[in-house]
Write an enzyme that holds these catalytic residues in place. Structure first.
Site, PDB file in Angstrom:
ATOM      1  N   HIS A 146     -10.219   0.216   4.026  1.00  0.00           N
ATOM      2  CA  HIS A 146      -9.097   0.576   4.873  1.00  0.00           C
ATOM      3  C   HIS A 146      -9.304   1.206   6.065  1.00  0.00           C
ATOM      4  O   HIS A 146     -10.135   2.166   6.148  1.00  0.00           O
ATOM      5  CB  HIS A 146      -7.773   1.086   4.020  1.00  0.00           C
ATOM      6  CG  HIS A 146      -6.819   0.849   4.512  1.00  0.00           C
ATOM      7  ND1 HIS A 146      -6.270   1.797   5.632  1.00  0.00           N
ATOM      8  CD2 HIS A 146      -5.636  -0.018   4.487  1.00  0.00           C
ATOM      9  CE1 HIS A 146      -5.099   1.449   5.911  1.00  0.00           C
ATOM     10  NE2 HIS A 146      -4.488   0.535   5.339  1.00  0.00           N
ATOM     11  N   ILE A 169      -0.868  -0.211  12.888  1.00  0.00           N
ATOM     12  CA  ILE A 169      -0.380   0.402  11.755  1.00  0.00           C
ATOM     13  C   ILE A 169       0.459   1.454  11.788  1.00  0.00           C
ATOM     14  O   ILE A 169       0.418   2.647  12.485  1.00  0.00           O
ATOM     15  CB  ILE A 169      -1.817   0.991  10.993  1.00  0.00           C
ATOM     16  CG1 ILE A 169      -2.603  -0.452  10.595  1.00  0.00           C
ATOM     17  CG2 ILE A 169      -1.515   1.705   9.666  1.00  0.00           C
ATOM     18  CD1 ILE A 169      -4.018   0.122   9.945  1.00  0.00           C
ATOM     19  N   ALA A 185       2.903  -1.388   4.353  1.00  0.00           N
ATOM     20  CA  ALA A 185       3.228  -0.043   3.765  1.00  0.00           C
ATOM     21  C   ALA A 185       4.614   0.516   4.278  1.00  0.00           C
ATOM     22  O   ALA A 185       5.816   0.418   3.697  1.00  0.00           O
ATOM     23  CB  ALA A 185       2.139   0.905   4.057  1.00  0.00           C
ATOM     24  N   SER A 186       4.664   1.142   5.511  1.00  0.00           N
ATOM     25  CA  SER A 186       5.695   1.855   5.836  1.00  0.00           C
ATOM     26  C   SER A 186       7.190   1.210   5.961  1.00  0.00           C
ATOM     27  O   SER A 186       8.060   1.686   5.561  1.00  0.00           O
ATOM     28  CB  SER A 186       5.593   2.643   7.274  1.00  0.00           C
ATOM     29  OG  SER A 186       5.048   1.471   8.217  1.00  0.00           O
ATOM     30  N   ASN A 198       0.845  -1.240   0.123  1.00  0.00           N
ATOM     31  CA  ASN A 198      -0.008  -0.074   0.000  1.00  0.00           C
ATOM     32  C   ASN A 198       0.914   1.367   0.033  1.00  0.00           C
ATOM     33  O   ASN A 198       1.620   1.434   0.872  1.00  0.00           O
ATOM     34  CB  ASN A 198      -0.887  -0.119   1.252  1.00  0.00           C
ATOM     35  CG  ASN A 198      -1.903   1.105   1.266  1.00  0.00           C
ATOM     36  OD1 ASN A 198      -1.880   2.023   0.351  1.00  0.00           O
ATOM     37  ND2 ASN A 198      -2.867   1.027   2.054  1.00  0.00           N
ATOM     38  N   GLY A 200       2.624  -3.026  10.930  1.00  0.00           N
ATOM     39  CA  GLY A 200       3.860  -2.974  11.458  1.00  0.00           C
ATOM     40  C   GLY A 200       4.630  -4.069  10.825  1.00  0.00           C
ATOM     41  O   GLY A 200       5.820  -4.464  11.361  1.00  0.00           O
ATOM     42  N   LYS A 218      -0.279   4.350   0.036  1.00  0.00           N
ATOM     43  CA  LYS A 218      -1.077   5.325   1.034  1.00  0.00           C
ATOM     44  C   LYS A 218      -0.800   6.718   0.292  1.00  0.00           C
ATOM     45  O   LYS A 218      -0.825   6.753  -0.929  1.00  0.00           O
ATOM     46  CB  LYS A 218      -0.120   5.280   2.408  1.00  0.00           C
ATOM     47  CG  LYS A 218      -0.552   3.885   2.932  1.00  0.00           C
ATOM     48  CD  LYS A 218      -0.612   3.768   4.627  1.00  0.00           C
ATOM     49  CE  LYS A 218      -0.997   2.548   4.963  1.00  0.00           C
ATOM     50  NZ  LYS A 218      -1.036   2.480   6.434  1.00  0.00           N
ATOM     51  N   GLU A 262      -6.074  -6.089   9.949  1.00  0.00           N
ATOM     52  CA  GLU A 262      -5.093  -4.977  10.536  1.00  0.00           C
ATOM     53  C   GLU A 262      -5.489  -4.237  11.481  1.00  0.00           C
ATOM     54  O   GLU A 262      -6.410  -3.326  11.495  1.00  0.00           O
ATOM     55  CB  GLU A 262      -4.902  -3.936   9.270  1.00  0.00           C
ATOM     56  CG  GLU A 262      -4.463  -4.347   7.916  1.00  0.00           C
ATOM     57  CD  GLU A 262      -3.967  -3.338   6.938  1.00  0.00           C
ATOM     58  OE1 GLU A 262      -2.718  -3.340   6.378  1.00  0.00           O
ATOM     59  OE2 GLU A 262      -4.388  -2.076   6.952  1.00  0.00           O
TER      60      GLU A 262
HETATM   61  O1  G3P Z   1      -2.397  -1.245   4.253  1.00  0.00           O
HETATM   62  C1  G3P Z   1      -1.065  -1.670   4.849  1.00  0.00           C
HETATM   63  C2  G3P Z   1      -1.202  -0.975   6.371  1.00  0.00           C
HETATM   64  O2  G3P Z   1      -2.294  -0.218   6.829  1.00  0.00           O
HETATM   65  C3  G3P Z   1      -0.085  -1.228   7.157  1.00  0.00           C
HETATM   66  O3  G3P Z   1       0.783  -0.109   7.323  1.00  0.00           O
HETATM   67  O4  G3P Z   1       2.504   1.012   7.907  1.00  0.00           O
HETATM   68  O5  G3P Z   1       1.899  -0.687   9.401  1.00  0.00           O
HETATM   69  O6  G3P Z   1       3.005  -1.439   7.100  1.00  0.00           O
HETATM   70  P1  G3P Z   1       2.084  -0.297   7.807  1.00  0.00           P
END
Ligand code: G3P
Length: 222
Positions: free
Chosen positions: A93, A146, A202-203, A9, A181, A11, A141
């Site tokens: 989401h 997140i 994502a991050s 993602n 995470g 984002k 999630e």
């Molecule tokens: O859609 C992926 C997400 O919400 C998780 O984000 O940054 O924790 O990998 P992250």
């Protein structure tokens, strides 16, 4: 759909917007080719067209509004996303929640058009509700994890396992992913060991110094 799958993602991170979105999608494509693992990109709507033009990575949109063509300024229309080449979409989401009625209707529109539907959920109970709509994927999630770098598969394994068990009891064809995470090979390995068929993240990748290496590390323990 081939599993395990990695869904990235983008984002609204600057590192994953505009020109950077294209660069990241190319890295994703190259990591998928090198590892043989199925990977998909989830860029902002405005970046979908050029990614589809310049890569062959499957692309999901981040959101779709439950509207028909017409007067809905500022909304995201399924027909337009399809013209831009999407292969499917995330729905609901945690950063863009929908009503239950909208989730059901948009999921059905995706299915009617043979597009991938990935419904995001925040706990075991909502995952069960989402599974009853028969999407391709339910992605659990926990919102509090997140963006924290604390992996759901290591910090809350019971949520992942509970979701897998309950979703499969509703509909064994629905694939279960987990996210929040996740960034390392250990995080992905533990997700798979808990029964998940992939990760949504994502991050950990978008903000990594070298996203391509981070992707290779992510799938290195499969
Ligand atoms: O859609 C992926 C997400 O919400 C998780 O984000 O940054 O924790 O990998 P992250």
């Amino acid at each position: 759909m081939k599993t395990p799958v990695v869904i990235l993602n983008f984002k609204t991170y600057l590192e994953a917007s505009g020109e950077n979105a294209l660069k990241l999608a190319k890295m994703l494509e190259s990591a998928a080719d090198e590892s043989g693992i199925q990977m998909m990109a989830v860029p902002q709507a405005c970046d979908i067209y050029r990614i589809k033009e310049e890569t062959s990575i499957p692309v999901l949109s981040q959101h779709i509004d439950n509207i028909s063509p017409g007067s809905h300024t500022g909304s995201t229309l399924l027909n337009a996303l399809m013209d831009n080449g999407i292969d499917g979409s995330l729905l609901n989401h945690s950063e863009k929640r929908l009503t239950l009625a909208d989730i059901q209707e948009i999921n059905q529109k995706l299915k009617d058009n043979d597009l991938i539907s990935c419904i995001c959920t925040n706990n075991v109970e909502t995952s069960v509700a989402a599974a009853s709509f028969n999407p391709d994927i339910v992605a659990i999630e926990p919102p509090q994890l997140i963006g924290t770098g604390i992996s759901v598969s290591q910090a809350e394994p019971e949520v992942v396992k509970g979701t897998v068990d309950k979703v499969k009891a509703v509909n064994k064809d629905v694939k279960v992913l987990c996210g929040a995470g996740i960034s390392t090979g250990e995080d992905m390995r533990s997700a798979i060991d808990l029964g998940a068929e992939g990760v949504l993240l994502a991050s950990g990748i978008v903000k990594a110094k070298d996203p391509r290496n981070a992707l290779i590390d992510l799938v290195s323990k499969l």
